[in-house]
Motif scaffolding. Sequence first.
Motif, PDB file in Angstrom:
ATOM      1  N   VAL A  70       3.223  -1.071  12.441  1.00 30.36           N
ATOM      2  CA  VAL A  70       4.365  -0.177  11.609  1.00 30.36           C
ATOM      3  C   VAL A  70       3.699   0.830  10.701  1.00 30.36           C
ATOM      4  CG1 VAL A  70       6.009  -0.478   9.890  1.00 30.36           C
ATOM      5  CG2 VAL A  70       6.060  -2.005  11.630  1.00 30.36           C
ATOM      6  N   LYS A  71       2.594   0.564  10.069  1.00 29.33           N
ATOM      7  CA  LYS A  71       1.992   1.389   8.901  1.00 29.33           C
ATOM      8  C   LYS A  71       0.718   2.072   9.467  1.00 29.33           C
ATOM      9  CE  LYS A  71       3.770   2.446   5.855  1.00 29.33           C
ATOM     10  NZ  LYS A  71       4.768   3.285   5.458  1.00 29.33           N
ATOM     11  N   GLY A  72       0.106   1.924  10.615  1.00 33.20           N
ATOM     12  CA  GLY A  72      -0.981   2.631  11.113  1.00 33.20           C
ATOM     13  C   GLY A  72      -2.132   2.232  10.145  1.00 33.20           C
ATOM     14  N   ALA A  73      -2.308   1.193   9.752  1.00 32.91           N
ATOM     15  CA  ALA A  73      -3.411   0.960   8.581  1.00 32.91           C
ATOM     16  C   ALA A  73      -4.513   1.038   9.455  1.00 32.91           C
ATOM     17  CB  ALA A  73      -2.952  -0.554   8.009  1.00 32.91           C
ATOM     18  N   GLU A  74      -5.656   1.401   8.662  1.00 33.79           N
ATOM     19  CA  GLU A  74      -7.021   1.366   8.957  1.00 33.79           C
ATOM     20  C   GLU A  74      -7.740   0.041   8.670  1.00 33.79           C
ATOM     21  OE1 GLU A  74      -9.016   4.685   6.614  1.00 33.79           O
ATOM     22  OE2 GLU A  74      -7.393   5.880   7.363  1.00 33.79           O
ATOM     23  N   LYS A  75      -7.256  -0.784   7.850  1.00 37.33           N
ATOM     24  CA  LYS A  75      -7.601  -2.110   7.360  1.00 37.33           C
ATOM     25  C   LYS A  75      -6.516  -2.865   6.945  1.00 37.33           C
ATOM     26  CE  LYS A  75     -11.001  -5.256   6.849  1.00 37.33           C
ATOM     27  NZ  LYS A  75     -10.243  -6.190   7.084  1.00 37.33           N
ATOM     28  N   ILE A  76      -6.403  -4.136   7.354  1.00 38.54           N
ATOM     29  CA  ILE A  76      -5.465  -5.060   6.781  1.00 38.54           C
ATOM     30  C   ILE A  76      -6.233  -6.045   6.033  1.00 38.54           C
ATOM     31  CG2 ILE A  76      -3.921  -6.950   7.178  1.00 38.54           C
ATOM     32  CD1 ILE A  76      -2.627  -4.252   7.978  1.00 38.54           C
ATOM     33  N   ASN A  77      -6.049  -6.110   4.537  1.00 37.42           N
ATOM     34  CA  ASN A  77      -6.441  -7.018   3.703  1.00 37.42           C
ATOM     35  C   ASN A  77      -5.520  -8.435   3.674  1.00 37.42           C
ATOM     36  OD1 ASN A  77      -7.786  -5.058   1.089  1.00 37.42           O
ATOM     37  ND2 ASN A  77      -8.386  -5.163   3.310  1.00 37.42           N
ATOM     38  N   VAL A  78      -6.243  -9.558   3.745  1.00 38.08           N
ATOM     39  CA  VAL A  78      -5.394 -10.758   3.627  1.00 38.08           C
ATOM     40  C   VAL A  78      -6.166 -11.549   2.515  1.00 38.08           C
ATOM     41  CG1 VAL A  78      -4.695 -12.822   4.756  1.00 38.08           C
ATOM     42  CG2 VAL A  78      -4.627 -10.818   6.073  1.00 38.08           C
ATOM     43  N   ALA A  79      -5.484 -11.913   1.662  1.00 34.41           N
ATOM     44  CA  ALA A  79      -6.231 -12.965   0.467  1.00 34.41           C
ATOM     45  C   ALA A  79      -5.132 -14.066   0.041  1.00 34.41           C
ATOM     46  CB  ALA A  79      -6.475 -11.884  -0.471  1.00 34.41           C
ATOM     47  N   HIS A  95      -1.165 -12.735   0.382  1.00 32.27           N
ATOM     48  CA  HIS A  95      -0.954 -11.252   0.496  1.00 32.27           C
ATOM     49  C   HIS A  95      -1.429 -10.561   1.865  1.00 32.27           C
ATOM     50  CE1 HIS A  95      -0.510 -11.274  -3.872  1.00 32.27           C
ATOM     51  NE2 HIS A  95      -1.345 -12.258  -3.932  1.00 32.27           N
ATOM     52  N   VAL A  96      -0.664  -9.700   2.266  1.00 33.20           N
ATOM     53  CA  VAL A  96      -1.117  -8.941   3.353  1.00 33.20           C
ATOM     54  C   VAL A  96      -0.657  -7.727   3.267  1.00 33.20           C
ATOM     55  CG1 VAL A  96      -0.814  -8.798   6.015  1.00 33.20           C
ATOM     56  CG2 VAL A  96      -0.438 -10.993   4.989  1.00 33.20           C
ATOM     57  N   ILE A  97      -1.939  -6.816   2.942  1.00 32.14           N
ATOM     58  CA  ILE A  97      -1.894  -5.319   2.498  1.00 32.14           C
ATOM     59  C   ILE A  97      -2.417  -4.509   3.407  1.00 32.14           C
ATOM     60  CG2 ILE A  97      -2.460  -3.886   0.284  1.00 32.14           C
ATOM     61  CD1 ILE A  97      -3.092  -6.833  -0.939  1.00 32.14           C
ATOM     62  N   ALA A  98      -1.681  -3.472   3.625  1.00 30.85           N
ATOM     63  CA  ALA A  98      -2.104  -2.245   4.557  1.00 30.85           C
ATOM     64  C   ALA A  98      -3.072  -1.330   3.545  1.00 30.85           C
ATOM     65  CB  ALA A  98      -0.920  -1.702   5.378  1.00 30.85           C
ATOM     66  N   ARG A  99      -4.205  -1.029   4.178  1.00 32.77           N
ATOM     67  CA  ARG A  99      -5.204  -0.275   3.371  1.00 32.77           C
ATOM     68  C   ARG A  99      -5.746   1.019   4.105  1.00 32.77           C
ATOM     69  NH1 ARG A  99      -7.706  -2.268  -1.411  1.00 32.77           N
ATOM     70  NH2 ARG A  99      -7.860  -0.257  -1.717  1.00 32.77           N
ATOM     71  N   TYR A 100      -5.848   2.067   3.543  1.00 28.94           N
ATOM     72  CA  TYR A 100      -6.322   3.531   4.157  1.00 28.94           C
ATOM     73  C   TYR A 100      -7.566   3.809   3.134  1.00 28.94           C
ATOM     74  CZ  TYR A 100      -1.481   2.805   5.788  1.00 28.94           C
ATOM     75  OH  TYR A 100      -0.282   2.287   6.285  1.00 28.94           O
ATOM     76  N   GLU A 101      -8.261   4.461   3.673  1.00 28.83           N
ATOM     77  CA  GLU A 101      -9.436   5.194   2.821  1.00 28.83           C
ATOM     78  C   GLU A 101      -8.978   6.201   1.861  1.00 28.83           C
ATOM     79  OE1 GLU A 101     -12.798   6.542   5.247  1.00 28.83           O
ATOM     80  OE2 GLU A 101     -13.002   4.864   6.557  1.00 28.83           O
ATOM     81  N   ASN A 102      -7.924   6.726   1.823  1.00 30.36           N
ATOM     82  CA  ASN A 102      -7.338   7.434   0.878  1.00 30.36           C
ATOM     83  C   ASN A 102      -6.164   7.019   0.028  1.00 30.36           C
ATOM     84  OD1 ASN A 102      -5.282   7.520   2.795  1.00 30.36           O
ATOM     85  ND2 ASN A 102      -4.860   9.628   2.787  1.00 30.36           N
ATOM     86  N   ASP A 103      -6.220   5.599   0.076  1.00 36.11           N
ATOM     87  CA  ASP A 103      -5.122   5.041  -0.718  1.00 36.11           C
ATOM     88  C   ASP A 103      -5.599   4.655  -2.402  1.00 36.11           C
ATOM     89  OD1 ASP A 103      -6.400   2.590  -1.446  1.00 36.11           O
ATOM     90  OD2 ASP A 103      -5.349   1.687   0.406  1.00 36.11           O
ATOM     91  N   ALA A 104      -4.823   4.522  -3.085  1.00 37.78           N
ATOM     92  CA  ALA A 104      -5.103   4.373  -4.707  1.00 37.78           C
ATOM     93  C   ALA A 104      -6.139   3.203  -4.633  1.00 37.78           C
ATOM     94  CB  ALA A 104      -3.767   3.999  -5.172  1.00 37.78           C
ATOM     95  N   ASN A 105      -7.364   3.388  -5.463  1.00 41.58           N
ATOM     96  CA  ASN A 105      -8.365   2.404  -5.574  1.00 41.58           C
ATOM     97  C   ASN A 105      -9.064   2.057  -4.132  1.00 41.58           C
ATOM     98  OD1 ASN A 105      -9.727   1.322  -7.734  1.00 41.58           O
ATOM     99  ND2 ASN A 105      -8.704  -0.714  -7.242  1.00 41.58           N
ATOM    100  N   TRP A 106      -8.973   2.650  -3.073  1.00 40.25           N
ATOM    101  CA  TRP A 106      -9.896   2.374  -2.123  1.00 40.25           C
ATOM    102  C   TRP A 106     -11.447   2.664  -2.550  1.00 40.25           C
ATOM    103  CZ3 TRP A 106      -9.475   0.671   2.759  1.00 40.25           C
ATOM    104  CH2 TRP A 106     -10.729   0.600   3.810  1.00 40.25           C
ATOM    105  N   GLY A 156     -11.470  -0.609  -3.488  1.00 37.07           N
ATOM    106  CA  GLY A 156     -11.397  -1.612  -4.403  1.00 37.07           C
ATOM    107  C   GLY A 156     -10.194  -2.371  -4.402  1.00 37.07           C
ATOM    108  N   PRO A 157     -10.160  -3.644  -4.955  1.00 37.90           N
ATOM    109  CA  PRO A 157      -8.759  -4.482  -4.777  1.00 37.90           C
ATOM    110  C   PRO A 157      -7.622  -3.768  -5.387  1.00 37.90           C
ATOM    111  CG  PRO A 157     -10.315  -5.102  -6.694  1.00 37.90           C
ATOM    112  CD  PRO A 157     -10.915  -4.272  -6.060  1.00 37.90           C
ATOM    113  N   VAL A 158      -6.547  -4.134  -4.905  1.00 39.02           N
ATOM    114  CA  VAL A 158      -5.351  -3.427  -5.219  1.00 39.02           C
ATOM    115  C   VAL A 158      -4.680  -4.232  -6.763  1.00 39.02           C
ATOM    116  CG1 VAL A 158      -4.529  -3.021  -3.055  1.00 39.02           C
ATOM    117  CG2 VAL A 158      -3.793  -5.128  -4.040  1.00 39.02           C
ATOM    118  N   TRP A 159      -5.154  -5.463  -6.888  1.00 40.20           N
ATOM    119  CA  TRP A 159      -4.900  -6.199  -8.017  1.00 40.20           C
ATOM    120  C   TRP A 159      -5.357  -5.472  -9.258  1.00 40.20           C
ATOM    121  CZ3 TRP A 159      -6.541  -8.508  -3.712  1.00 40.20           C
ATOM    122  CH2 TRP A 159      -5.726  -9.461  -3.212  1.00 40.20           C
TER     123      TRP A 159
END
Length: 134
Positions: free
Chosen positions: A73-82, A94-105, A107-110
């Motif tokens: 759905v989101k075309g994510a570059e990476k899916i983080n699962v934790a 947690h199942v999080i879609a990540r992109y190289e240009n996202d906030a804090n890439w 690093g962790p989202v927490w």
Amino acid sequence: MATFKLDERLAGDSVLVTNIGLCQLRLMNDSRWPWLILVPQRDNICEMFDLAPLDQAMLTFETNLVAEALKKVKGAEKINVAAIGNIVRQLHVHVIARYENDANWPGPVWGYGERQPYPEAEKAALVKYILDAL
């Protein structure tokens, strides 16, 4: 499942998308990352190994199902699962879609920055897309 009670912090930070089988699927209300949470509907469960073996298998299956749908759905570059649970002890994944240009890439989202809740229309559209992908 009649006695299942969702942790108040999870309830306050996320919205119900659907019940899959074992888990409630929830959307974290933070538009900086497409972020889903799976919560096994079992009482007094802190760790994955606290689940019965069949529930462990179902959690793995549902996590993979949700991760694949989110990536599509989101075309994510990476899916983080934790499943960390240091603050909220109730087992949740947690199942999080990540992109190289996202906030804090990368690093962790927490604990990064301040949460940015979804506008209602955007939240509803994302929920619909996730449900369609499942």
